[in-house]
Design a protein around this motif. Structure first.
Motif, mmCIF file in Angstrom:
data_model
loop_
_atom_site.group_PDB
_atom_site.id
_atom_site.type_symbol
_atom_site.label_atom_id
_atom_site.label_comp_id
_atom_site.label_asym_id
_atom_site.label_seq_id
_atom_site.Cartn_x
_atom_site.Cartn_y
_atom_site.Cartn_z
ATOM 1 N N UNK A 13 0.739 -1.355 0.300
ATOM 2 C CA UNK A 13 -0.071 0.335 -0.150
ATOM 3 C C UNK A 13 0.729 1.106 -0.199
ATOM 4 N N UNK A 14 -0.008 2.282 -0.551
ATOM 5 C CA UNK A 14 1.035 3.629 -0.277
ATOM 6 C C UNK A 14 -0.028 4.606 0.202
ATOM 7 N N UNK A 20 -0.777 9.374 10.243
ATOM 8 C CA UNK A 20 -0.513 7.442 10.532
ATOM 9 C C UNK A 20 -1.665 7.491 11.848
ATOM 10 N N UNK A 21 -2.418 8.070 12.514
ATOM 11 C CA UNK A 21 -2.847 7.894 13.509
ATOM 12 C C UNK A 21 -4.831 7.364 13.106
ATOM 13 N N UNK A 22 -4.938 7.429 12.015
ATOM 14 C CA UNK A 22 -6.131 6.672 10.931
ATOM 15 C C UNK A 22 -6.518 5.727 10.982
ATOM 16 N N UNK A 23 -7.689 4.814 11.753
ATOM 17 C CA UNK A 23 -7.668 3.563 12.414
ATOM 18 C C UNK A 23 -7.405 2.455 10.626
ATOM 19 N N UNK A 24 -7.442 2.725 9.211
ATOM 20 C CA UNK A 24 -7.373 1.590 8.593
ATOM 21 C C UNK A 24 -5.694 2.907 8.286
ATOM 22 N N UNK A 25 -5.667 3.342 8.080
ATOM 23 C CA UNK A 25 -3.512 3.471 7.589
ATOM 24 C C UNK A 25 -2.931 3.084 9.198
ATOM 25 N N UNK A 26 -3.237 3.084 10.748
ATOM 26 C CA UNK A 26 -2.550 2.486 11.038
ATOM 27 C C UNK A 26 -2.212 1.134 11.189
ATOM 28 N N UNK A 27 -3.600 0.337 10.992
ATOM 29 C CA UNK A 27 -3.522 -1.060 10.588
ATOM 30 C C UNK A 27 -2.545 -1.256 9.237
ATOM 31 N N UNK A 127 -8.399 12.765 5.117
ATOM 32 C CA UNK A 127 -7.883 11.257 4.479
ATOM 33 C C UNK A 127 -9.801 11.084 4.775
ATOM 34 N N UNK A 128 -9.595 9.381 5.086
ATOM 35 C CA UNK A 128 -10.990 8.890 5.178
ATOM 36 C C UNK A 128 -12.013 9.284 5.577
ATOM 37 N N UNK A 129 -12.021 10.940 6.440
ATOM 38 C CA UNK A 129 -12.720 11.547 6.772
ATOM 39 C C UNK A 129 -13.288 12.856 6.203
ATOM 40 N N UNK A 130 -12.862 12.902 5.154
ATOM 41 C CA UNK A 130 -12.789 13.885 4.338
ATOM 42 C C UNK A 130 -14.349 14.192 3.429
ATOM 43 N N UNK A 131 -15.076 14.818 3.031
ATOM 44 C CA UNK A 131 -16.923 14.792 3.254
ATOM 45 C C UNK A 131 -17.691 16.106 2.194
ATOM 46 N N UNK A 132 -18.803 15.623 1.452
ATOM 47 C CA UNK A 132 -19.288 16.508 1.391
ATOM 48 C C UNK A 132 -19.470 17.253 2.442
ATOM 49 N N UNK A 133 -19.295 19.114 1.538
ATOM 50 C CA UNK A 133 -19.310 20.713 2.491
ATOM 51 C C UNK A 133 -20.611 21.529 1.651
ATOM 52 N N UNK A 134 -20.917 22.525 2.139
ATOM 53 C CA UNK A 134 -22.087 23.123 1.475
ATOM 54 C C UNK A 134 -21.494 24.295 0.881
ATOM 55 N N UNK A 135 -20.265 24.909 1.380
ATOM 56 C CA UNK A 135 -19.884 26.031 0.993
ATOM 57 C C UNK A 135 -18.760 25.677 0.505
#
Length: 226
Positions: A13-14, A20-27, A127-135
């Protein structure tokens, strides 16, 4: 000297910097599999068809799912975050995956431009918590959105539709209305347990919650063993 990329039982994986503290990356950095039950379920239930995987992040699902697909089947992966997408492209290269189509778009019910938050107020990557926002604003970038009804060729049979799109599930599912009616895939939806909404939106198909895998709700039109 090049650093050896992290790996686990499924592949190499890249990983994105600063996460590094995000669960998927940490795993993955620890040589482990993130959401092993979800990946194992997808591998076991692809049933000869294609799989859609949205919210690809750096590609931690890609090697495990792609390796389990039948000859001729395809993994359709979608990641709107430009930084995460770049890592996922490298993950594909590291594992020489040729049965994956990875696209740098979000999913919605219309083809549009979305405001997409990739960094928090202090400038740290989400990272994986990126999300759509209104503005628009600091930490927000413009990304293109696609509809699965048009992104997936109509002659493809889809067995599993898995969404990890941080609260954008309803619009993504509406954009797959005809695909879902045509293929009746298993739906794996992160934190979306609104069974009545699924049944109203896809009336007559018989979708119901069959269980949970990690934080994901699994919907199907027939009984499944989880």
């Amino acid at each position: 000297m090049d650093q050896t990329p992290p790996s686990n039982a499924y592949g190499r994986y890249c990983v994105p910097a600063g996460l590094a503290t995000r669960p998927a990356v940490r795993a993955v950095l620890a040589g482990l599999i993130y959401e092993p039950q979800t990946i194992a379920f997808m591998r076991a239930h692809a049933a000869g068809g294609d799989v859609i995987h949205a919210g690809t992040f750096f590609g931690d699902f890609l090697p495990g799912v792609a390796a389990a697909l039948a000859p001729g089947a395809r993994l359709w992966a979608f990641e709107p975050n430009p930084g995460s997408y770049a890592c996922a492209v490298e993950t594909l290269r590291l594992n020489a995956l040729e049965n994956v189509t990875l696209t740098n778009v979000g999913l919605s019910n219309v083809e549009e431009t979305l405001h997409f938050r990739t960094h928090d107020a202090e400038g740290a990557p989400l990272g994986g918590l990126s999300h759509v926002t209104e503005a628009p604003g600091p930490g927000v970038t413009a990304v293109q959105a696609a509809m699965l009804d048009f992104a997936i060729p109509r002659d493809r049979q889809v067995s599993i539709l898995q969404l990890d799109v941080e609260g954008h599930e309803k619009r993504a599912l509406k954009g797959a209305y005809h695909l879902i009616h045509r293929c009746r895939p298993i739906l794996i939806l992160e934190n979306h347990g609104n069974e009545s909404w699924i049944q109203r939106t896809f009336r007559g198909l018989g979708y119901r919650v069959c269980g949970r895998l990690h934080g994901n709700f699994v919907y199907a039109t027939e009984d499944l063993d989880l």
